[in-house]
Structure formats: C-alpha cells, structure tokens
Scaffold this active site. Sequence first.
Site, short mmCIF file in Angstrom:
data_model
loop_
_atom_site.label_atom_id
_atom_site.label_comp_id
_atom_site.label_asym_id
_atom_site.label_seq_id
_atom_site.Cartn_x
_atom_site.Cartn_y
_atom_site.Cartn_z
N SER A 27 -3.80 -57.11 -31.95
CA SER A 27 -5.14 -56.58 -32.11
C SER A 27 -5.12 -55.06 -32.20
CB SER A 27 -6.02 -57.00 -30.92
OG SER A 27 -7.26 -56.33 -30.94
N ASP A 137 -4.84 -17.50 -35.88
CA ASP A 137 -4.90 -18.08 -37.21
C ASP A 137 -5.00 -17.00 -38.27
OD1 ASP A 137 -5.58 -20.55 -39.01
OD2 ASP A 137 -7.13 -19.06 -39.45
N CYS A 194 -9.42 -24.56 -50.14
CA CYS A 194 -8.47 -23.46 -50.32
C CYS A 194 -7.88 -23.50 -51.73
CB CYS A 194 -7.34 -23.56 -49.29
SG CYS A 194 -6.19 -22.17 -49.33
N THR A 196 -5.41 -21.01 -52.63
CA THR A 196 -4.29 -20.07 -52.58
C THR A 196 -3.20 -20.46 -53.58
OG1 THR A 196 -4.68 -19.41 -50.30
CG2 THR A 196 -2.42 -19.19 -51.13
N GLY A 228 -4.32 -29.42 -43.13
CA GLY A 228 -4.64 -29.49 -44.55
C GLY A 228 -4.10 -30.73 -45.23
N GLY A 250 -10.50 -30.26 -41.92
CA GLY A 250 -11.58 -29.38 -42.34
C GLY A 250 -12.56 -30.11 -43.23
N MET A 278 -12.52 -20.11 -45.69
CA MET A 278 -12.62 -18.86 -44.95
C MET A 278 -12.00 -17.68 -45.68
SD MET A 278 -14.53 -19.81 -42.63
CE MET A 278 -14.64 -18.28 -41.72
N SER A 279 -11.38 -17.92 -46.85
CA SER A 279 -10.91 -16.83 -47.70
C SER A 279 -11.72 -16.76 -48.99
CB SER A 279 -9.42 -17.01 -48.02
OG SER A 279 -8.63 -16.84 -46.87
N SER A 297 -10.50 -13.75 -54.03
CA SER A 297 -10.97 -14.94 -53.34
C SER A 297 -9.91 -16.04 -53.43
CB SER A 297 -12.28 -15.44 -53.96
OG SER A 297 -12.62 -16.71 -53.44
N SER A 323 -5.56 -49.57 -36.93
CA SER A 323 -5.12 -50.60 -37.87
C SER A 323 -3.71 -50.30 -38.36
CB SER A 323 -6.09 -50.69 -39.05
OG SER A 323 -5.77 -51.78 -39.88
#
Length: 355
Positions: A27, A137, A194, A196, A228, A250, A278-279, A297, A323
Amino acid sequence: MADIVSNDYKLDFSDVMIVPGISHLNSRKEVNLLRTFKFKNGVEFEVCPIIAANMDTVGTFSMLKRMEEHNMMVALHKHYSIEKYKEFFEQDNGKSTFNYFITVGTSKEERVKFNDIWQLRKKCNLNKDFPVLINIDIANGYIPALREAVEYYKRTYPNSIISAGNVCTPEGVRLLSDAGADIAKIGISGGSLCITRAKTGVGYPQFSMILECREEADKRGVYLISDGGCTCPGDIAKAFGAGADFVMLGGMLAGHDECEVEFYRNENGEEYCISHGMSSTTAMMKYNGNVPSHRTSEGRTVPIKAKGPVNNTLLDIEGGLRSCGTYIGAETLEKFAEKASFVKVYHQLNTSLVK
C-alpha cells in the site's frame, strides 16, 4: 575541441524513466515521506524534504503556513522587510521551528539585514534552542563572493545550517563544502522561469547533475538540494531516485493562493496572476529600479492560470511519491536512491487526447 567537449550525453528528467521492481509494499500508506537529517554541528531534524523556492512569488510567509502542515519547507525570499519579519515572528509565536530558510545574497547590506532578523528572532524568544537555517542564494555559485559569504555566515553564526548555491558540478559542491556549507544547492537554469541557458549558453541537465554531484557530496559530508527542472510529481521522484536529499520547487508552486500575488481575470473571465524569475526585467525593475547596463534579463515574466489552494498540489506530490515508492519497494524517501533504477527513453507520455 576534443579535449574540452564531453562526448557523453547528459540527461534531464524527461530523458529517463524509473523501472518498477519486485516490492514488499502492499500500500502507498506504507511509504514514509519524512526523513531525518543530521548535520556536523549536531543539529538533527525530520522533514519531508520538499522546499518552496526563494522566489518572491513562491517563497512567502503564506506558503510557509501551508507547507508546514505537510512537514515541508520554504526558502523565504530575501525581499521581506524587517517589519514583515517582526509581524511574522509575533504572529507565529514560536509555532514554526525548522521549516524555513532565511535567504540572503552576498552583499554587506544583506549581512546587516540578516543580523537584524537574527536579533529580532532572539528578542521574540522564538525557538532559541534551534539554529537558524540560512539560504545563501546567487545565480553563479562559482564566484569568490559566495564562498566568502559562506565563510562569514558560518563563522558569525556557527550553530546555523547553511545552504549555498547554485552550482552544477562536483567541483562546485567541493568549493561550497570547503567554505563551510552544510547543503549544496545544485541547478543552473533548469527552472521554468529562468532563461540563463538561452542568454549565456551555460547550464547542465538536472538528472545527470544530481548523479554526478552525489559522490562528491558523500565524500564531503554535505547534503544536496536539487533546484529546478521539476514539472510534475514524477520528476520529483526521479530527483530523489538520482540522489537528491532535498528538492526545491518554483514553477510547480507558482500561481497558488499562497503566493502573495494579485490575481486578475482575462477577457474570458479566467483568473490569472503574473509570475517572474528573480533575474527577470520585472524583478530587477521592482527591486533595483532599472536593469544595469552590464546585465541582461535572464528570467521570464509570464501569466499563470490560478491554481487555487496549494494544499491540493502538495497532496498530489505526496501521492505521486508514495506511489513511486510502492513501485520500487522503497518505504522511505531516503531509500529511493538505493532502489531506483532508470532507463533512457525517447518518449514518456501518451498525449494523444491532450488538447
């Protein structure tokens, strides 16, 4: 070029599937999602190691209240004011224990602000016997400033637990460990908000990254946060199966009632909110007033359809993990890495009926 190009293909979560095996579990109820973590300074705690990311539209005080109900964690975003922390500490009245990281960057101003938060926490007499969890961070965890920040916070707050990142290689894990980090946060540009990789060409597929960083983490006695790349509960299961100790989310948590964002209705009457990396230009304009000329950006700003209370999503994640545990015979999350085996795939889901 042969000396600088790896001939091995690196894999993301979409490139692999977990193979089921003979299981002694009957289970999903038999799968325990709590795990005990023991750190070098003697600190020990038990959590379900899912962390809401330190985005200002995800890592909120409101999210913390809901995540705690599931024994999960939040990395609070770094843009909360001292006044907001004071309000939270006074309202919290000691109920929250270890379920949140206080996020900082590398600047001297953030060191001063963190000390103010730390002093305020002491003044409010909150959890005085339990150390502060610090999340240092920045986007590029390989620069000297991050290592210097880790050394500073570990020296100044020796009873703290420090997570630092982001890096994406065993070398990066070693650098952070040598600086004093207890947890290495791994992942560069795998997140849904993101870009990048598009702007810089830099990154590393998340699944292979976890596999390759795991051995170095074991050598150094540090834990790993996979940050991520998760789009569904199955991806989270794969991250744990590859060897992640914590999984940070996120995009999967964006758009919920607890995100402390404004919702609006489009021309069809559907409810949406705006979420941003955040960038992103949005974040830089919001917190700096401009996009510095030496930067570009590296984040998206996107509309997200309202998802309602986050509790439903957290239950879905828990159900998927339990599961998976029954499919591979892993009665705890810690055993996912021991029990999981993978196959490379070209195709995962039948989407013929998906509009």
